[in-house]
Design an enzyme around this catalytic site. Structure first.
Site, PDB file in Angstrom:
ATOM      1  N   ASP A  37       0.861  -1.194   0.000  1.00  0.00           N
ATOM      2  CA  ASP A  37       0.000   0.000   0.000  1.00  0.00           C
ATOM      3  C   ASP A  37       0.895   1.241   0.000  1.00  0.00           C
ATOM      4  OD1 ASP A  37      -3.269   0.176   1.007  1.00  0.00           O
ATOM      5  OD2 ASP A  37      -2.114   2.044   0.918  1.00  0.00           O
ATOM      6  N   ASP A  60       3.958   1.851  -4.256  1.00  0.00           N
ATOM      7  CA  ASP A  60       3.013   2.511  -5.165  1.00  0.00           C
ATOM      8  C   ASP A  60       2.773   1.547  -6.335  1.00  0.00           C
ATOM      9  OD1 ASP A  60       1.681   4.003  -7.040  1.00  0.00           O
ATOM     10  OD2 ASP A  60       3.040   5.724  -6.944  1.00  0.00           O
ATOM     11  N   VAL A  61       1.561   1.030  -6.450  1.00  0.00           N
ATOM     12  CA  VAL A  61       1.302   0.045  -7.514  1.00  0.00           C
ATOM     13  C   VAL A  61       1.287   0.689  -8.907  1.00  0.00           C
ATOM     14  CG1 VAL A  61       0.029  -1.500  -5.960  1.00  0.00           C
ATOM     15  CG2 VAL A  61      -1.238   0.117  -7.395  1.00  0.00           C
ATOM     16  N   TYR A 151     -13.617   6.317 -12.633  1.00  0.00           N
ATOM     17  CA  TYR A 151     -13.542   5.150 -11.731  1.00  0.00           C
ATOM     18  C   TYR A 151     -14.370   3.977 -12.260  1.00  0.00           C
ATOM     19  CZ  TYR A 151     -14.480   2.327  -7.546  1.00  0.00           C
ATOM     20  OH  TYR A 151     -14.633   1.278  -6.669  1.00  0.00           O
ATOM     21  N   LYS A 155     -13.095   0.069 -13.338  1.00  0.00           N
ATOM     22  CA  LYS A 155     -13.639  -1.156 -12.736  1.00  0.00           C
ATOM     23  C   LYS A 155     -14.222  -2.077 -13.809  1.00  0.00           C
ATOM     24  CE  LYS A 155     -12.147  -0.530  -8.821  1.00  0.00           C
ATOM     25  NZ  LYS A 155     -11.348  -1.496  -8.062  1.00  0.00           N
TER      26      LYS A 155
HETATM   27  N1  LIG Z   1     -15.989   0.908  -0.400  1.00  0.00           N
HETATM   28  C1  LIG Z   1     -16.884   0.418  -1.221  1.00  0.00           C
HETATM   29  O1  LIG Z   1     -18.086   0.485  -0.966  1.00  0.00           O
HETATM   30  C2  LIG Z   1     -16.427  -0.259  -2.486  1.00  0.00           C
HETATM   31  C3  LIG Z   1     -17.397  -0.576  -3.452  1.00  0.00           C
HETATM   32  C4  LIG Z   1     -17.003  -1.220  -4.600  1.00  0.00           C
HETATM   33  C5  LIG Z   1     -15.665  -1.566  -4.785  1.00  0.00           C
HETATM   34  N2  LIG Z   1     -14.741  -1.231  -3.839  1.00  0.00           N
HETATM   35  C6  LIG Z   1     -13.346  -1.607  -4.087  1.00  0.00           C
HETATM   36  O2  LIG Z   1     -12.747  -2.092  -2.888  1.00  0.00           O
HETATM   37  C7  LIG Z   1     -11.357  -1.781  -2.894  1.00  0.00           C
HETATM   38  C8  LIG Z   1     -11.001  -1.044  -1.615  1.00  0.00           C
HETATM   39  O3  LIG Z   1     -11.620   0.232  -1.665  1.00  0.00           O
HETATM   40  P1  LIG Z   1     -12.018   1.108  -0.396  1.00  0.00           P
HETATM   41  O4  LIG Z   1     -13.364   1.654  -0.680  1.00  0.00           O
HETATM   42  O5  LIG Z   1     -11.774   0.356   0.860  1.00  0.00           O
HETATM   43  O6  LIG Z   1     -11.051   2.349  -0.602  1.00  0.00           O
HETATM   44  P2  LIG Z   1      -9.807   2.896   0.235  1.00  0.00           P
HETATM   45  O7  LIG Z   1      -9.423   4.197  -0.384  1.00  0.00           O
HETATM   46  O8  LIG Z   1     -10.080   2.865   1.691  1.00  0.00           O
HETATM   47  O9  LIG Z   1      -8.720   1.785  -0.063  1.00  0.00           O
HETATM   48  C9  LIG Z   1      -7.903   1.781  -1.176  1.00  0.00           C
HETATM   49  C10 LIG Z   1      -6.509   1.455  -0.700  1.00  0.00           C
HETATM   50  O10 LIG Z   1      -5.646   1.471  -1.843  1.00  0.00           O
HETATM   51  C11 LIG Z   1      -4.496   2.203  -1.495  1.00  0.00           C
HETATM   52  N3  LIG Z   1      -3.909   2.789  -2.687  1.00  0.00           N
HETATM   53  C12 LIG Z   1      -4.396   3.830  -3.427  1.00  0.00           C
HETATM   54  N4  LIG Z   1      -3.541   4.126  -4.412  1.00  0.00           N
HETATM   55  C13 LIG Z   1      -2.506   3.256  -4.301  1.00  0.00           C
HETATM   56  C14 LIG Z   1      -1.277   3.080  -5.021  1.00  0.00           C
HETATM   57  N5  LIG Z   1      -0.952   3.860  -6.046  1.00  0.00           N
HETATM   58  N6  LIG Z   1      -0.439   2.088  -4.622  1.00  0.00           N
HETATM   59  C15 LIG Z   1      -0.748   1.302  -3.563  1.00  0.00           C
HETATM   60  N7  LIG Z   1      -1.868   1.439  -2.844  1.00  0.00           N
HETATM   61  C16 LIG Z   1      -2.727   2.408  -3.203  1.00  0.00           C
HETATM   62  C17 LIG Z   1      -4.972   3.265  -0.508  1.00  0.00           C
HETATM   63  O11 LIG Z   1      -3.898   3.775   0.272  1.00  0.00           O
HETATM   64  C18 LIG Z   1      -5.974   2.477   0.310  1.00  0.00           C
HETATM   65  O12 LIG Z   1      -5.357   1.839   1.413  1.00  0.00           O
HETATM   66  C19 LIG Z   1     -11.121  -0.947  -4.155  1.00  0.00           C
HETATM   67  O13 LIG Z   1     -10.619  -1.782  -5.186  1.00  0.00           O
HETATM   68  C20 LIG Z   1     -12.498  -0.425  -4.518  1.00  0.00           C
HETATM   69  O14 LIG Z   1     -12.634  -0.162  -5.893  1.00  0.00           O
HETATM   70  C21 LIG Z   1     -15.095  -0.583  -2.706  1.00  0.00           C
END
Ligand SMILES: NC(=O)c1ccc[n+]([C@@H]2O[C@H](COP(=O)([O-])OP(=O)(O)OC[C@H]3O[C@@H](n4cnc5c(N)ncnc54)[C@H](O)[C@@H]3O)[C@@H](O)[C@H]2O)c1
Length: 261
Positions: A37, A60-61, A151, A155
């Protein structure tokens, strides 16, 4: 013996609520887990909670050199890679006003980040006889949402890439699937409702058959299943872990035709 005993997993986005739940569940099931992360504080804290079978590698991915270093560090510490969970994502999106730079940045992290990790892990999984990848997508990739162009497109792309990866990696014994989430209790939703989960349920409830936001643990259960040998016949698909969001039509949960007629 625990199901993932002796297995090693990389979880991107593992610093946040959903990714951390996946990491914790994998460790509980016996795996060693590397949290990848950009959030150094939270990432370190999550890994600390995982104990001796956890490791945080700030990465950083969106950066290939950082990905190569993370994979090398995983192998140096735990010696193998069996499972890759691509949960990291950014929410860059200005809808119709999104400039080219936003499109490039979002695709670089959300799509190419996960793809690059698959490319980097593949030879190591193949050398061991196989592995499993779980990508993260969203209901946003299947529907139109006001003010969001970027976004959802990332996805939707992940769903298609999951199919392509499954086909081309099958020969290496690697299964590739995705989970598609609905509204899930997470850092962005918590921030939106100022940590009031009941409010999140009130807002999101009508959008889901289950009538509430999902819990990170429930997402982790699905991810672990797809990553496990129990899912040996499942590859190239997206599993909806969305409380029935996509099954619900415009009539919603409450409309009873018999009452209206
Ligand atoms: N929260 C929801 O309701 C929801 C709904 C649909 C899908 N998702 C998916 O679930 C996953 C988690 O999302 P979330 O909502 O918990 O968001 P979040 O922002 O809390 O988590 C995303 C994580 O990715 C990390 N990140 C961002 N850019 C990065 C990079 N360049 N390199 C490494 N790490 C990086 C962030 O630091 C964070 O810890 C995502 O793939 C999101 O698309 C979430």
């Amino acid at each position: 013996m625990a199901e993932f005993s002796g297995k090693v997993a990389i979880v991107t986005g593992g610093a946040t609520l959903i990714g951390a739940a996946v990491a914790e569940s994998l460790v509980s099931a016996g795996a060693c887990v590397v949290v990848v992360d950009i959030d150094t504080d939270r990432g370190a804290r999550v890994a600390e909670g995982l104990g001796a079978r956890g490791l945080f590698i700030p990465t950083d991915v969106g950066d290939d050199a950082a990905i190569a270093a993370a994979v090398a560090a995983t192998l140096a510490r735990f010696g193998r890679i069996d499972v890759l969970v691509n949960a990291a994502a950014c929410y860059i999106d200005q809808g119709a006003a999104s400039p080219r730079a936003d499109w490039a940045a979002a695709f670089n992290v959300n799509v190419f980040g996960g793809v690059a990790l698959v490319q980097a892990c593949r030879p190591h999984m193949a050398a061991q006889g196989g592995g499993a990848v779980v990508n993260f997508t969203s209901v946003s990739g299947r529907i139109a949402q006001a003010g969001r162009w970027v976004y959802p497109a990332t996805k939707a792309t992940i769903e298609q890439v999951t199919r392509s990866q499954a086909l081309d990696l099958a020969g290496d014994g690697i299964r590739v699937n995705a989970v598609s989430l609905g509204w899930t209790w997470s850092a962005p939703i918590s921030a939106m409702v100022k940590a009031d989960r009941a409010k999140a349920d009130r807002i999101a409830g009508p959008l889901h058959i289950t009538g509430r936001v999902g819990d990170p643990k429930e997402v982790a259960e699905a991810v672990l299943f797809l990553a496990s040998p129990r899912a040996s016949l499942i590859t190239g698909t997206t599993v909806a872990v969305d409380g029935g969001y996509l099954a619900l039509g415009p009539e919603g949960r409450g409309l009873s035709l018999t009452e209206l007629l």
